[in-house]
Design a protein around this motif. Structure first.
Motif, PDB file in Angstrom:
ATOM      1  N   THR A  16       8.523  57.533  36.333  1.00  0.00           N
ATOM      2  CA  THR A  16       9.286  58.615  35.704  1.00  0.00           C
ATOM      3  C   THR A  16       9.499  58.349  34.226  1.00  0.00           C
ATOM      4  O   THR A  16       9.522  59.287  33.415  1.00  0.00           O
ATOM      5  N   GLN A  17       9.649  57.078  33.843  1.00  0.00           N
ATOM      6  CA  GLN A  17       9.869  56.760  32.426  1.00  0.00           C
ATOM      7  C   GLN A  17       8.673  57.171  31.579  1.00  0.00           C
ATOM      8  O   GLN A  17       8.841  57.638  30.444  1.00  0.00           O
ATOM      9  N   VAL A  18       7.472  57.013  32.104  1.00  0.00           N
ATOM     10  CA  VAL A  18       6.273  57.434  31.373  1.00  0.00           C
ATOM     11  C   VAL A  18       6.235  58.958  31.275  1.00  0.00           C
ATOM     12  O   VAL A  18       5.934  59.524  30.216  1.00  0.00           O
ATOM     13  N   LYS A  19       6.580  59.623  32.394  1.00  0.00           N
ATOM     14  CA  LYS A  19       6.597  61.092  32.387  1.00  0.00           C
ATOM     15  C   LYS A  19       7.658  61.603  31.403  1.00  0.00           C
ATOM     16  O   LYS A  19       7.453  62.621  30.739  1.00  0.00           O
ATOM     17  N   GLN A  20       8.782  60.897  31.319  1.00  0.00           N
ATOM     18  CA  GLN A  20       9.827  61.268  30.374  1.00  0.00           C
ATOM     19  C   GLN A  20       9.318  61.198  28.938  1.00  0.00           C
ATOM     20  O   GLN A  20       9.650  62.033  28.097  1.00  0.00           O
ATOM     21  N   PHE A  21       8.511  60.194  28.665  1.00  0.00           N
ATOM     22  CA  PHE A  21       7.907  60.090  27.329  1.00  0.00           C
ATOM     23  C   PHE A  21       6.955  61.257  27.082  1.00  0.00           C
ATOM     24  O   PHE A  21       6.921  61.818  25.981  1.00  0.00           O
ATOM     25  N   LEU A  22       6.213  61.638  28.123  1.00  0.00           N
ATOM     26  CA  LEU A  22       5.185  62.660  27.961  1.00  0.00           C
ATOM     27  C   LEU A  22       5.754  64.067  27.869  1.00  0.00           C
ATOM     28  O   LEU A  22       5.264  64.895  27.084  1.00  0.00           O
ATOM     29  N   TYR A  23       6.792  64.353  28.663  1.00  0.00           N
ATOM     30  CA  TYR A  23       7.234  65.742  28.833  1.00  0.00           C
ATOM     31  C   TYR A  23       8.680  65.939  28.387  1.00  0.00           C
ATOM     32  O   TYR A  23       9.600  65.274  28.875  1.00  0.00           O
ATOM     33  N   LYS A  24       8.904  66.910  27.496  1.00  0.00           N
ATOM     34  CA  LYS A  24      10.225  67.169  26.932  1.00  0.00           C
ATOM     35  C   LYS A  24      11.252  67.524  28.004  1.00  0.00           C
ATOM     36  O   LYS A  24      12.431  67.194  27.875  1.00  0.00           O
ATOM     37  N   THR A  25      10.841  68.227  29.038  1.00  0.00           N
ATOM     38  CA  THR A  25      11.784  68.721  30.048  1.00  0.00           C
ATOM     39  C   THR A  25      12.489  67.599  30.793  1.00  0.00           C
ATOM     40  O   THR A  25      13.523  67.827  31.428  1.00  0.00           O
ATOM     41  N   LEU A  26      11.940  66.356  30.744  1.00  0.00           N
ATOM     42  CA  LEU A  26      12.538  65.229  31.473  1.00  0.00           C
ATOM     43  C   LEU A  26      13.435  64.375  30.581  1.00  0.00           C
ATOM     44  O   LEU A  26      13.974  63.371  31.039  1.00  0.00           O
ATOM     45  N   ARG A  27      13.605  64.754  29.336  1.00  0.00           N
ATOM     46  CA  ARG A  27      14.453  63.989  28.413  1.00  0.00           C
ATOM     47  C   ARG A  27      15.877  64.522  28.541  1.00  0.00           C
ATOM     48  O   ARG A  27      16.228  65.533  27.961  1.00  0.00           O
ATOM     49  N   ARG A  28      16.712  63.765  29.309  1.00  0.00           N
ATOM     50  CA  ARG A  28      17.956  64.321  29.827  1.00  0.00           C
ATOM     51  C   ARG A  28      19.110  64.328  28.829  1.00  0.00           C
ATOM     52  O   ARG A  28      19.881  65.264  28.769  1.00  0.00           O
ATOM     53  N   ASN A  48       9.780  51.795  21.172  1.00  0.00           N
ATOM     54  CA  ASN A  48       8.318  51.894  21.286  1.00  0.00           C
ATOM     55  C   ASN A  48       7.819  51.352  22.625  1.00  0.00           C
ATOM     56  O   ASN A  48       6.621  51.170  22.807  1.00  0.00           O
ATOM     57  N   LEU A  49       8.745  51.091  23.559  1.00  0.00           N
ATOM     58  CA  LEU A  49       8.370  50.452  24.825  1.00  0.00           C
ATOM     59  C   LEU A  49       8.501  51.412  26.003  1.00  0.00           C
ATOM     60  O   LEU A  49       9.432  52.213  26.076  1.00  0.00           O
ATOM     61  N   ILE A  50       7.574  51.303  26.943  1.00  0.00           N
ATOM     62  CA  ILE A  50       7.693  51.947  28.251  1.00  0.00           C
ATOM     63  C   ILE A  50       7.163  50.977  29.302  1.00  0.00           C
ATOM     64  O   ILE A  50       6.408  50.047  28.993  1.00  0.00           O
ATOM     65  N   VAL A  51       7.579  51.204  30.565  1.00  0.00           N
ATOM     66  CA  VAL A  51       6.932  50.479  31.659  1.00  0.00           C
ATOM     67  C   VAL A  51       5.644  51.218  32.013  1.00  0.00           C
ATOM     68  O   VAL A  51       5.580  52.451  31.937  1.00  0.00           O
ATOM     69  N   LEU A  52       4.634  50.472  32.361  1.00  0.00           N
ATOM     70  CA  LEU A  52       3.353  51.057  32.748  1.00  0.00           C
ATOM     71  C   LEU A  52       2.714  50.155  33.788  1.00  0.00           C
ATOM     72  O   LEU A  52       2.845  48.924  33.718  1.00  0.00           O
ATOM     73  N   GLU A  53       2.044  50.764  34.756  1.00  0.00           N
ATOM     74  CA  GLU A  53       1.365  49.964  35.765  1.00  0.00           C
ATOM     75  C   GLU A  53       0.386  48.982  35.114  1.00  0.00           C
ATOM     76  O   GLU A  53      -0.332  49.355  34.179  1.00  0.00           O
ATOM     77  N   LYS A  54       0.366  47.760  35.630  1.00  0.00           N
ATOM     78  CA  LYS A  54      -0.508  46.732  35.052  1.00  0.00           C
ATOM     79  C   LYS A  54      -1.961  47.178  35.050  1.00  0.00           C
ATOM     80  O   LYS A  54      -2.709  46.931  34.092  1.00  0.00           O
ATOM     81  N   THR A  55      -2.372  47.817  36.143  1.00  0.00           N
ATOM     82  CA  THR A  55      -3.779  48.227  36.245  1.00  0.00           C
ATOM     83  C   THR A  55      -4.162  49.202  35.145  1.00  0.00           C
ATOM     84  O   THR A  55      -5.283  49.175  34.622  1.00  0.00           O
ATOM     85  N   ILE A  56      -3.224  50.082  34.782  1.00  0.00           N
ATOM     86  CA  ILE A  56      -3.486  51.037  33.698  1.00  0.00           C
ATOM     87  C   ILE A  56      -3.402  50.328  32.349  1.00  0.00           C
ATOM     88  O   ILE A  56      -4.273  50.495  31.485  1.00  0.00           O
TER      89      ILE A  56
END
Length: 565
Positions: free
Chosen positions: A513-525, A483-491
């Motif tokens: 990229t880790q956030v984008k991986q969560f968002l988009y199926k194509t980046l789940r390697r 349930n964890l991702i890295v995210l910019e502190k400001t966000i």
């Protein structure tokens, strides 16, 4: 050198208002910077308080039971050479009993470390401590006494405590005070191996080269103690590990004898060499010259959870000359491997997961020791590379199975509850998520050969995708690593307690990229990301957390295998 020995009651030792007091209006007790920090634990506090309460209940017992302390007089300061732990505990007990420690705004004790002194003064003045400061041993000691004395007659105990007696030895020569420290301790409590080395160096340097050189020994010992502390070592631990990285030592209790055999006379040079190793590690760890050295990030994490045998390997790497690129990769491998070892050790000691295999890390302990000896004794690049290849093969052969690793990894939690075990898991899960984020992040942004990030971004923060507010307790899935991702502190700071669907627009602002991986199926390697079992980001829920955790575990495990091949 002048030596003065007097007996004082506790009241007259710390007080300022009587003619019989040690400090009077002018003097203050001080703990030098290179003294170890306050390190007593529950078992010491229990014995200490038990002695006090037993004597309080039986007033006919001898009150002269604190033994002696050793002070070195410098202008208006009495530096504590021996007895720091007892004196600090006495003061903390007095505070817990309600004593007013300050007189005319002046504390009887000054700690040279500013952070430690701030904590002590807050306890003296009964001010609020931060959550970080509350993890300090001084606060923990006072809290221990507070809990144990709840139903006791505190004023009566304090009155008795103030009448108990302590012998005070005062000298006016710093070098002689350290020599006397050794002589006093060898007649009383057993010194540890590094204390014996210290006493031996001071006594032999003065004997062979005169007092002037002994002043140099004192200065270098203090510098080594300070640098060791800055890289999270006690001087005892650092010297022991340094010795093992350069010489065979079958038993820690033989360190002093081994030292006398291997270092027959040039003690100043010995201190210079050990200090040089500590200083090199400190420079690499700080990594603050404006250019990322590619090592500092891994080194900071490694020093948090490394076993002593792998620390032996680290010191030999630092002290051996070979390719910086190879050193960077080797320290990364050591850090990842020690994370896995810490994960297994934590589960074996505190977890409930039954692993398919029994893990015996003695094989790796011996491998690290053999690697260290091979590296230190290597005469050319070929032998160095052979030692590295052998170590990597041993590490690869002694990894847990992918199934066991997946089980351990997916159950890692990141919970803010101030429990030591949960804090350990929080540290491990933070390292894992940051490391996966770094491996995903191509710093060239696709315009050249892939360059992985080698430092944690200053804006990194941990985001719980499904809000923590929906968790029932610390065992809830919301705290698991899936349930964890890295995210910019400001966000992250602007999100608040909102649903996953409401967070998606903010997630899309992230550059990670880790956030984008969560968002988009194509980046789940990896294979575990794909197929019908994957999720739609807007619909991510607690049922998807373990699935994502398994996929993250596979990514981590596969990357570790790539590093070792």
């Amino acid at each position: 050198m002048n030596i003065n020995i007097e007996k004082y009651t506790v009241e007259n030792l710390f007080g300022r208002n009587t003619d019989d007091s040690l400090l009077g209006k002018k003097y203050i007790l001080a703990i030098p910077r290179f003294q170890r920090v306050y390190s007593w634990q529950d078992e010491h506090w229990a014995m200490f308080l038990e002695d006090v309460l037993r004597s309080w209940k039986k007033r006919d017992l001898n009150t002269d039971f604190w033994g002696s302390i050793l002070l070195c007089k410098k202008d208006n300061i009495y530096e504590i050479v021996d007895g720091q732990q007892r004196l600090m505990t006495l003061l903390l007990l007095q505070i817990s009993l309600g004593a007013k420690i300050e007189v005319d705004g002046k504390s009887p004790l000054l700690l040279s470390d500013n952070e430690q002194n701030e904590i002590f003064m807050k306890l003296v003045e009964r001010k609020h401590l931060t959550s970080t400061q509350k993890r300090n041993n001084m606060f923990r000691a006072k809290q221990y006494f507070d809990n144990k004395l709840k139903n006791q007659d505190k004023q009566s105990i304090l009155n008795f405590l103030n009448t108990t007696i302590i012998s005070v030895i005062i000298v006016d020569d710093e070098v002689e005070s350290n020599l006397l420290f050794g002589r006093l301790n060898t007649r009383g409590l057993k010194l540890n191996q590094v204390d014996l080395i210290k006493y031996w160096i001071f006594s032999q340097v003065e004997k062979n080269a005169g007092k002037q050189n002994n002043d140099i020994a004192l200065q270098k010992w203090g510098s080594l103690q300070e640098v060791s502390s800055s890289i999270n070592f006690s001087i005892e631990r650092f010297i022991t590990i340094w010795w093992k990285s350069h010489y065979h030592l079958s038993n820690n209790d033989l360190l002093f004898e081994s030292f006398k055999n291997k270092v027959p006379n040039d003690y100043i040079n010995f201190l210079d060499i050990v200090l040089d190793t500590a200083s090199k590690i400190n420079v690499l760890k700080k990594n603050n010259d404006g250019n990322d050295n590619g090592i500092g990030r891994n080194l900071k994490w490694f020093l948090k959870f490394a076993d002593d045998s792998s620390l032996v390997a680290l010191l030999s790497i630092v002290d051996t000359t070979f390719s910086n690129i190879s050193k960077k990769k080797l320290i990364e491998i050591l850090t990842v491997y020690e994370f896995i070892r810490a994960l297994i050790t934590y589960n074996n000691e505190h977890g409930i997961t039954i692993l398919k295999s029994e893990f015996d890390f003695e094989i790796m302990n011996m491998s690290f020791m053999n690697f260290s000896m091979s590296l230190i004794n290597s005469s050319n690049e070929t032998s160095i590379n052979q030692a590295i290849d052998t170590l990597k093969k041993n590490m690869l052969d002694n990894l847990p199975s992918s199934e066991d690793f997946e089980t351990l990894f997916t159950n890692l939690r990141h919970c803010d509850k101030k429990d030591p075990l949960l804090q350990q898991e929080k540290m491990l899960s933070t390292y894992a998520i940051y490391t996966l984020a770094n491996w995903l992040d191509d710093l060239t942004k696709g315009i050249g050969l892939t360059v992985e990030r080698t430092s944690d971004d200053d804006e990194y923060s941990i985001e719980h995708i499904v809000p923590k507010s929906s968790a029932v307790n610390e065992n809830s899935d919301e705290y698991k690593i899936g349930n964890l991702i890295v995210l910019e502190k400001t966000i992250n700071n602007s999100l608040g307690d909102i649903s996953v669907r409401e967070k998606i627009s903010s997630y899309k602002q992230s550059s990670y990229t880790q956030v984008k991986q969560f968002l988009y199926k194509t980046l789940r390697r990896t294979s575990k990301w794909g197929g019908v079992n994957t999720w739609i980001a807007t619909e991510f829920n607690t049922q998807n957390i373990n699935l994502r955790g398994e996929a993250l575990a596979q990514e981590f495990y596969e990357h570790m295998n790539e590093l070792l091949k």
